[in-house]
Scaffold this active site. Structure first.
Site, mmCIF file in Angstrom:
data_model
loop_
_atom_site.group_PDB
_atom_site.id
_atom_site.type_symbol
_atom_site.label_atom_id
_atom_site.label_comp_id
_atom_site.label_asym_id
_atom_site.label_seq_id
_atom_site.Cartn_x
_atom_site.Cartn_y
_atom_site.Cartn_z
ATOM 1 N N GLU A 60 -32.506 62.916 -44.845
ATOM 2 C CA GLU A 60 -33.615 62.992 -46.157
ATOM 3 C C GLU A 60 -33.743 61.907 -46.469
ATOM 4 O O GLU A 60 -33.668 60.562 -45.470
ATOM 5 C CB GLU A 60 -32.304 62.334 -47.706
ATOM 6 C CG GLU A 60 -32.904 62.164 -48.916
ATOM 7 C CD GLU A 60 -31.550 61.706 -49.501
ATOM 8 O OE1 GLU A 60 -31.221 62.038 -51.218
ATOM 9 O OE2 GLU A 60 -29.960 61.741 -49.238
ATOM 10 N N HIS A 119 -25.890 65.451 -44.578
ATOM 11 C CA HIS A 119 -27.562 65.149 -43.577
ATOM 12 C C HIS A 119 -27.235 63.950 -43.548
ATOM 13 O O HIS A 119 -26.226 62.901 -43.308
ATOM 14 C CB HIS A 119 -28.382 65.177 -45.029
ATOM 15 C CG HIS A 119 -28.004 64.454 -46.464
ATOM 16 N ND1 HIS A 119 -27.749 64.555 -46.920
ATOM 17 C CD2 HIS A 119 -28.708 63.404 -46.264
ATOM 18 C CE1 HIS A 119 -27.496 63.594 -48.581
ATOM 19 N NE2 HIS A 119 -28.023 62.787 -48.110
ATOM 20 N N ASN A 163 -24.924 67.550 -24.437
ATOM 21 C CA ASN A 163 -24.189 68.555 -23.551
ATOM 22 C C ASN A 163 -25.017 69.259 -22.707
ATOM 23 O O ASN A 163 -25.982 70.427 -22.901
ATOM 24 C CB ASN A 163 -23.364 69.210 -24.251
ATOM 25 C CG ASN A 163 -22.480 67.998 -25.327
ATOM 26 O OD1 ASN A 163 -21.743 67.475 -24.613
ATOM 27 N ND2 ASN A 163 -22.355 68.462 -25.598
ATOM 28 N N ARG A 165 -25.302 66.229 -32.007
ATOM 29 C CA ARG A 165 -25.666 67.196 -31.101
ATOM 30 C C ARG A 165 -26.968 67.612 -30.745
ATOM 31 O O ARG A 165 -26.586 68.206 -32.033
ATOM 32 C CB ARG A 165 -23.985 67.919 -30.176
ATOM 33 C CG ARG A 165 -22.417 66.907 -30.069
ATOM 34 C CD ARG A 165 -21.416 67.765 -29.568
ATOM 35 N NE ARG A 165 -20.207 67.681 -29.853
ATOM 36 C CZ ARG A 165 -19.771 66.988 -30.350
ATOM 37 N NH1 ARG A 165 -19.664 67.437 -31.656
ATOM 38 N NH2 ARG A 165 -18.425 66.710 -29.912
ATOM 39 N N HIS A 184 -23.716 53.173 -35.814
ATOM 40 C CA HIS A 184 -24.505 54.567 -35.583
ATOM 41 C C HIS A 184 -23.660 55.842 -36.248
ATOM 42 O O HIS A 184 -22.098 55.622 -36.577
ATOM 43 C CB HIS A 184 -24.254 54.575 -33.777
ATOM 44 C CG HIS A 184 -23.148 55.163 -33.236
ATOM 45 N ND1 HIS A 184 -22.395 53.977 -32.532
ATOM 46 C CD2 HIS A 184 -22.458 56.343 -32.902
ATOM 47 C CE1 HIS A 184 -21.460 54.933 -31.559
ATOM 48 N NE2 HIS A 184 -21.362 56.319 -32.217
ATOM 49 N N GLU A 215 -27.211 58.493 -32.479
ATOM 50 C CA GLU A 215 -26.825 58.612 -31.268
ATOM 51 C C GLU A 215 -26.776 60.012 -30.759
ATOM 52 O O GLU A 215 -26.274 61.170 -31.904
ATOM 53 C CB GLU A 215 -25.056 58.385 -31.075
ATOM 54 C CG GLU A 215 -24.007 58.950 -29.357
ATOM 55 C CD GLU A 215 -22.861 58.601 -29.430
ATOM 56 O OE1 GLU A 215 -22.698 59.101 -28.448
ATOM 57 O OE2 GLU A 215 -22.626 57.342 -30.016
#
Length: 135
Positions: free
Chosen positions: A124, A72, A57, A10, A6, A53
């Protein structure tokens, strides 16, 4: 040998990000770990075991500064799906950049476009052709 499983980014608004990744790439919630201060949301689809993932927060008052170190994410689609996906993202208001054919020496190595997610991360979108035919 190591296996990539993965990549994490954020995000500010969970619902907005889930909608984007679902509508754009068919990524659905595979798992969610919810804690008092943050949540980890794993997105996947049937195309690959690799997951994205999303870290949320909770209570973060400001947008994240992506800085100058972020590159990217990349996804691949069947060659025939590239232009329809570009059109769909345009209709959804995501303003993808123009489709580019990268062909040094006359041979198509890649056909792709970039689109930003709601937090500004660049993605992309590559046609499964040339170097990326088997990915």
């Amino acid at each position: 040998m190591a296996k990539m499983i993965h990549s994490m980014i954020r995000v500010k608004d969970e619902a907005r990000s889930l909608e984007f990744y679902d509508k754009a790439f068919g990524l659905k919630v595979a798992d969610k770990l919810d804690f008092d201060d943050f949540a980890l949301i794993y997105l996947a689809n049937d195309e690959t075991s690799f997951e994205l993932e999303l870290t949320v927060n909770k209570g973060e008052p400001k947008d994240y500064d992506l800085g100058d170190g972020y590159g990217h994410l990349a996804v691949s689609v069947e060659a025939a799906e590239l232009e329809p996906l570009h059109h769909k993202l345009t209709e959804l208001g995501h303003q993808p950049r123009s489709i580019v054919e990268f062909q040094p020496g006359g041979e198509v190595v890649a056909k792709f476009f970039f689109v930003a997610d709601p937090d500004g991360y660049q993605i992309e979108v590559l046609a499964r052709t040339g170097r990326f035919a088997k990915l």
